[in-house]
Scaffold this motif. Structure first.
Motif, short mmCIF file in Angstrom:
data_model
loop_
_atom_site.label_atom_id
_atom_site.label_comp_id
_atom_site.label_asym_id
_atom_site.label_seq_id
_atom_site.Cartn_x
_atom_site.Cartn_y
_atom_site.Cartn_z
N LEU A 14 0.81 -1.09 0.18
CA LEU A 14 0.10 0.05 0.08
C LEU A 14 0.57 1.59 -0.21
O LEU A 14 2.05 1.07 1.04
CB LEU A 14 -0.91 0.00 1.70
CG LEU A 14 -1.90 -1.18 1.57
CD1 LEU A 14 -2.96 -1.72 2.81
CD2 LEU A 14 -2.87 -0.82 0.06
N ILE A 16 1.56 5.41 0.16
CA ILE A 16 1.36 6.10 1.43
C ILE A 16 -0.48 7.02 1.02
O ILE A 16 -1.04 7.16 2.68
CB ILE A 16 2.41 7.02 1.47
CG1 ILE A 16 1.70 8.37 2.98
CG2 ILE A 16 1.97 8.04 0.70
CD1 ILE A 16 1.96 7.11 3.86
N VAL A 19 -2.87 4.32 2.67
CA VAL A 19 -2.91 4.37 3.40
C VAL A 19 -3.41 5.68 4.66
O VAL A 19 -4.60 5.51 5.73
CB VAL A 19 -1.32 3.83 4.42
CG1 VAL A 19 -1.32 4.45 6.06
CG2 VAL A 19 -0.09 2.55 4.20
N ASN A 20 -3.01 6.81 4.02
CA ASN A 20 -3.09 7.79 3.82
C ASN A 20 -5.23 7.73 4.34
O ASN A 20 -6.40 8.70 5.35
CB ASN A 20 -3.46 9.29 3.72
CG ASN A 20 -2.03 9.37 4.44
OD1 ASN A 20 -1.92 8.98 5.37
ND2 ASN A 20 -1.11 10.38 3.90
N LEU A 22 -7.53 5.09 4.10
CA LEU A 22 -7.60 4.20 4.83
C LEU A 22 -8.33 4.53 6.34
O LEU A 22 -9.04 4.85 6.69
CB LEU A 22 -6.87 2.82 5.53
CG LEU A 22 -7.27 1.99 4.06
CD1 LEU A 22 -6.00 1.13 3.66
CD2 LEU A 22 -8.03 1.81 4.27
N THR A 23 -7.01 5.46 7.11
CA THR A 23 -6.95 6.05 7.93
C THR A 23 -7.92 6.74 8.31
O THR A 23 -9.11 7.45 9.29
CB THR A 23 -5.57 6.82 8.55
OG1 THR A 23 -4.56 5.85 8.68
CG2 THR A 23 -5.04 7.68 10.17
N ASP A 181 -8.80 -5.38 5.99
CA ASP A 181 -9.50 -4.41 6.24
C ASP A 181 -11.21 -5.03 4.74
O ASP A 181 -10.55 -4.65 3.68
CB ASP A 181 -8.91 -2.78 5.92
CG ASP A 181 -9.70 -1.75 6.12
OD1 ASP A 181 -11.20 -2.31 6.03
OD2 ASP A 181 -8.62 -1.10 6.69
N GLN A 262 -7.69 2.44 -4.79
CA GLN A 262 -7.63 3.45 -4.57
C GLN A 262 -8.10 4.56 -5.42
O GLN A 262 -8.72 5.70 -4.53
CB GLN A 262 -5.95 3.79 -5.18
CG GLN A 262 -5.23 5.63 -5.03
CD GLN A 262 -3.75 5.90 -4.95
OE1 GLN A 262 -3.37 4.80 -5.98
NE2 GLN A 262 -3.45 6.49 -5.28
#
Length: 348
Positions: A14, A16, A19-20, A22-23, A181, A262
């Protein structure tokens, strides 16, 4: 042999941005309950508008249209469909409502997917409704010169029932295992569903309905209040580009899920941001009436009709809304699209 080994997604590299996203989506999901418990009347208004926008946008992607007036009447069940387009639109409305109201009870199974497809075409005498495709199909595209070419060769009709069974089985297995996830798993399922292309018609609309079903079942409920289909329609080129990028080598199990993952995460995140903004604008009635009309339009990703604005701000009189719309158009703050009953407004 094609396989769906979703446990391999644990090793998916993944970047960045993913990841961002998802967060951020997880954070919005955490705040979701606060919104859902605060103002049910506001949520009802947002849901009514999203139902209209979703029905409109998902059909538009496939070239299925009707007038704004007829669309609203069809979605609110104030008229019966006449043309083929209107019958397809009404079928989508029925499936969308079914998912909104019953998503916890709809088990993801091949049989239920077939039932949803049959309901999608319930106003039409389609021999293939509720049945897997009987003939091989291809996904075509036109180049700049208008020449048609094959973009993707889906699974054969012969392979389809088995592949759908395996796809559903592997998805359900991973959801129960609970190690992946769901925000990663859902886009992969949808890409695989579209790559199988299991129906002779209606694959795109079914994929968007299944996207909502799977998100709701994993408690990502934003699509009930902000139209995810509308956000996809607004970014249609990126939607098709990400599908194309992720489907290369699909039959040989060499596909790269990341482009479509994405893309869809970006859509979900945009929907949550829009939900937060629209909820705040609709909920905080202390804003002056004239400013609220502008804020409602300014925070909408799609053009809104006067009827939409009245629904979102029922405490403001229709005359005040009409007067403010005229002033905002004259000032250049908003733009008027269309004429008569088809008139909508969007921020400049």
């Amino acid at each position: 042999m094609k396989s769906f080994e979703y446990n391999r997604l644990e090793s998916l590299a993944l970047n960045i941005d993913v990841v961002n996203m998802l967060t951020s989506i997880h954070e919005y999901k955490g705040k979701q309950e606060l919104y859902l418990e605060t103002k049910p009347d506001v949520l009802d208004r947002l849901q009514d508008l999203a139902l209209i926008q979703s029905t409109d946008a998902s059909n538009k992607i496939e070239g299925i249209f009707t007038s704004n007036k007829r669309l609203r009447e069809l979605v609110t069940n104030k008229t019966k469909p006449h043309s083929r387009n209107e019958k397809e639109i009404t079928g989508y409305r029925d499936v969308l409502r079914l998912i909104h109201e019953n998503y916890p009870y709809i088990k993801l199974s091949p049989n239920h997917i077939l039932q949803l497809h049959q309901k999608l075409y319930s106003y039409l005498p389609e021999a293939q409704s509720g049945k897997w495709k009987q003939q091989d199909n291809i996904i075509t595209e036109k180049n700049a010169n208008g020449e048609e070419f094959v973009r993707f060769q889906p699974a054969s009709a012969f392979q389809t029932p088995q592949l759908i069974n395996e796809l559903v089985e592997q998805y359900n297995k991973e959801i129960q295992r609970g190690q992946l996830d769901p925000l990663l798993l859902v886009p992969c399922f949808i890409l695989d569903f579209l790559s199988i292309h299991p129906f002779s018609d209606g694959n795109g609309r079914m994929s968007r309905l299944l996207t909502l079903l799977l998100l709701y079942q994993n408690q990502y409920l934003v699509g009930r209040y902000i139209s995810i289909e509308m956000l996809i329609e607004n970014t249609k080129e990126s939607y098709y580009e990400s599908l194309q990028a992720s489907s290369v080598g699909w039959m040989e199990n060499k596909q790269d899920y990341l482009p479509f993952v994405q893309y869809l995460l970006g859509i979900i995140l945009k929907a949550y941001r829009e939900f937060e903004q629209r909820f705040k604008v609709t909920h905080h009635i202390k804003i002056a009436s004239s400013d609220r009309v502008y804020e409602i339009i300014n925070h909408s990703l799609a053009p809104l009709s006067k009827t939409d604005i009245v629904a979102l701000a029922p405490e403001i009189s229709q005359k005040t809304i009409e007067r403010r719309l005229t002033d905002l158009v004259k000032a250049g703050s908003i733009r008027k699209i269309g004429v008569g009953r088809s008139t909508t407004y969007i921020s400049n």
